[in-house]
Design a protein around this motif. Structure first.
Motif, mmCIF file in Angstrom:
data_model
loop_
_atom_site.group_PDB
_atom_site.id
_atom_site.type_symbol
_atom_site.label_atom_id
_atom_site.label_comp_id
_atom_site.label_asym_id
_atom_site.label_seq_id
_atom_site.Cartn_x
_atom_site.Cartn_y
_atom_site.Cartn_z
ATOM 1 N N ASN A 1 0.946 -1.457 -0.267
ATOM 2 C CA ASN A 1 0.207 -0.290 -0.414
ATOM 3 C C ASN A 1 0.897 1.520 -0.019
ATOM 4 O O ASN A 1 0.407 1.822 -1.064
ATOM 5 N N LYS A 2 1.712 1.044 0.397
ATOM 6 C CA LYS A 2 2.873 2.786 0.932
ATOM 7 C C LYS A 2 3.329 3.052 -0.699
ATOM 8 O O LYS A 2 2.993 4.203 -1.157
ATOM 9 N N ASN A 3 4.011 1.436 -1.229
ATOM 10 C CA ASN A 3 4.303 1.767 -2.317
ATOM 11 C C ASN A 3 3.268 2.865 -4.253
ATOM 12 O O ASN A 3 3.588 3.106 -4.118
ATOM 13 N N ARG A 4 2.206 2.114 -3.736
ATOM 14 C CA ARG A 4 1.183 2.135 -4.360
ATOM 15 C C ARG A 4 0.578 3.806 -3.887
ATOM 16 O O ARG A 4 0.910 4.434 -5.324
ATOM 17 N N PHE A 5 0.486 4.085 -3.347
ATOM 18 C CA PHE A 5 0.471 5.280 -2.569
ATOM 19 C C PHE A 5 0.801 6.043 -3.472
ATOM 20 O O PHE A 5 0.910 7.550 -3.990
ATOM 21 N N LEU A 6 2.217 5.829 -3.107
ATOM 22 C CA LEU A 6 3.705 7.021 -3.359
ATOM 23 C C LEU A 6 3.539 7.283 -4.955
ATOM 24 O O LEU A 6 3.999 8.260 -5.771
ATOM 25 N N PHE A 7 3.141 5.994 -6.024
ATOM 26 C CA PHE A 7 3.068 5.500 -7.136
ATOM 27 C C PHE A 7 1.810 6.508 -7.438
ATOM 28 O O PHE A 7 2.578 7.332 -8.707
ATOM 29 N N ILE A 8 0.619 6.950 -6.911
ATOM 30 C CA ILE A 8 -0.625 7.256 -7.122
ATOM 31 C C ILE A 8 0.108 9.014 -7.087
ATOM 32 O O ILE A 8 -0.491 9.608 -8.607
ATOM 33 N N ILE A 9 0.752 8.764 -6.290
ATOM 34 C CA ILE A 9 0.983 10.963 -6.110
ATOM 35 C C ILE A 9 1.735 11.139 -7.279
ATOM 36 O O ILE A 9 2.207 12.104 -7.997
#
Length: 65
Positions: free
Chosen positions: A37-45
Motif C-alpha cells: 500500500n505504501k508504494n501504491r500510494f507513492l506511485f499514484i502521487i
C-alpha cells in the motif's frame, strides 16, 4: 515461391510478440512495486504530479485559456 509467402506471414506474429515482450518487461517492475500500500500510494502521487506537469506544459505551449 510458396516458402517466400510462408516466411512473410510469420512477420506479423513476430512483431506482436516483440511488442508484447517489450511491454511486459517494461511494466513488470512497476506492477511488482504496487503490491504494498505504501508504494501504491507513492506511485499514484508521482503519476498525478507527472500528469499535472504535462497538462500545464501543453496548456502553456498551446496558449489555451
Amino acid at each position: 515461391m510458396n516458402s517466400f509467402w510462408k516466411n512473410i506471414t510469420k512477420y506479423p506474429k513476430f512483431l506482436i510478440s516483440i511488442i508484447t515482450g517489450f511491454f511486459l518487461t517494461t511494466f513488470y517492475p512497476i506492477f511488482k512495486l504496487l503490491t504494498t500500500n505504501k508504494n501504491r500510494f507513492l506511485f499514484i502521487i508521482i503519476l498525478n504530479l507527472i500528469l499535472i506537469v504535462l497538462y500545464y506544459t501543453v496548456r502553456l505551449m498551446l496558449d489555451v485559456n
